[in-house]
Design an enzyme around this catalytic site. Structure first.
Site, short mmCIF file in Angstrom:
data_model
loop_
_atom_site.label_atom_id
_atom_site.label_comp_id
_atom_site.label_asym_id
_atom_site.label_seq_id
_atom_site.Cartn_x
_atom_site.Cartn_y
_atom_site.Cartn_z
CG ASP A 22 -1.58 1.25 1.54
OD1 ASP A 22 -2.21 1.77 0.61
OD2 ASP A 22 -1.52 1.75 2.68
CG ASP A 37 -1.66 7.72 0.49
OD1 ASP A 37 -0.76 8.58 0.43
OD2 ASP A 37 -2.46 7.50 -0.44
C1 XBP Z 1 -5.44 6.17 0.99
C2 XBP Z 1 -6.58 6.99 0.59
C3 XBP Z 1 -6.35 8.11 -0.31
C4 XBP Z 1 -5.56 9.27 0.26
C5 XBP Z 1 -5.63 10.45 -0.63
O1 XBP Z 1 -5.89 4.84 1.21
O2 XBP Z 1 -7.70 6.72 0.96
O3 XBP Z 1 -7.61 8.61 -0.68
O4 XBP Z 1 -6.14 9.62 1.51
O5 XBP Z 1 -5.33 10.16 -1.95
P1 XBP Z 1 -4.91 3.59 1.07
P2 XBP Z 1 -6.30 10.65 -3.15
O6 XBP Z 1 -3.68 3.91 1.85
O7 XBP Z 1 -5.68 2.46 1.69
O8 XBP Z 1 -4.64 3.34 -0.39
O9 XBP Z 1 -6.77 12.02 -2.82
O10 XBP Z 1 -5.42 10.62 -4.39
O11 XBP Z 1 -7.43 9.66 -3.22
MG MG Z 2 -2.89 3.09 3.61
#
Ligand code: XBP
Ligand code: MG
Length: 224
Positions: free
Chosen positions: A9, A11
């Site tokens: 993953d 973020d």
């Molecule tokens: C991460 C997210 C993303 C980020 C923002 O989830 O939910 O929406 O918060 O990115 P994960 P965007 O780590 O489970 O992938 O604004 O590009 O969506």
């Molecule tokens: Mg995440």
């Protein structure tokens, strides 16, 4: 079954990026003249909705705002986020670079399964790990490749198809309830480690939970 690939993953897992996402959302709202400001507490709650555009929609609905240009706001938010990330304030999470390099030296394949966009993945690598490391990843699947974002398993299923591997041959790394749910629903094995914004998330569906990536012993999964 011994693992053949590591699937990351982005973020919260590779780096603590959510605070920068939050700042970028707020700046986009301010520029658009919207009277919205997402505090850290509110943002922690809003993260239950994966995907920035979907999060804007959810907040508009919850606050009875109509005629919100969620797509336009989100495009601008992505630009701001990439400017912020390029300024270099984000570092990889402790232990994650070692895991990536250990995986490579053990001959494991690498992949990415994220909800965010490809532009944000490239921006993060450029500013932290180095853009050239991205070419070591056999599959990079993002929120733009799926019709339903995490906690749905679609992004992981796409990665599995790219790698032509069975789910139990892949080990996912996740930081959130939504991410772990996506990985486990797709049948992958999963190690979870909470990030700052997901510290209250339930991660007990994961096969293994660690407080820091340095605690992960890849050999335990390669031998298993
Ligand atoms: C991460 C997210 C993303 C980020 C923002 O989830 O939910 O929406 O918060 O990115 P994960 P965007 O780590 O489970 O992938 O604004 O590009 O969506
Ligand atoms: Mg995440």
């Amino acid at each position: 079954m011994s693992i053949k690939a590591l699937v990351f993953d982005v973020d919260g897992t590779l780096a603590e990026t959510e605070e920068l996402h939050r700042i970028a959302f707020n700046q986009a709202f301010e520029e658009a003249g919207l009277p919205w400001h997402w505090s850290s507490d509110l943002y922690e709650d809003l993260l239950k909705v994966t995907g920035g555009r979907e999060r804007i929609h959810a907040h508009a609905e919850a606050t009875a705002f109509q005629d919100i240009d969620a797509a336009g706001l989100h495009t601008r938010k992505t630009e701001i986020y990439n400017e912020l990330i390029a300024a270099g304030s984000i570092a990889p999470r402790r232990g994650i670079e070692t895991l990536i390099s250990e995986g490579r030296s053990q001959g494991l394949r690498l992949a990415i399964a994220t909800t965010t966009s490809r532009a944000n993945v490239v921006g993060l690598f450029q500013a932290t790990f180095g853009r050239e490391l991205l070419s070591a990843f056999s599959s990079i699947r993002t929120g733009e490749d799926v019709t339903i974002k995490k906690p749905a398993p679609e992004v992981y299923l796409k990665v599995l198809r790219d790698l032509a591997l069975a789910p139990n041959e892949c080990l996912a790394f996740e930081d959130s309830f939504n991410g772990v749910t996506a990985a486990k629903t797709a049948g992958l094995r999963c190690v979870a480690s909470p990030a700052k914004y997901t510290k209250a998330d339930r991660l007990d569906q994961a096969d293994h939970v660690v407080s820091c990536w340095r605690e992960v012993r890849l050999d335990d999964f390669i031998a298993a």
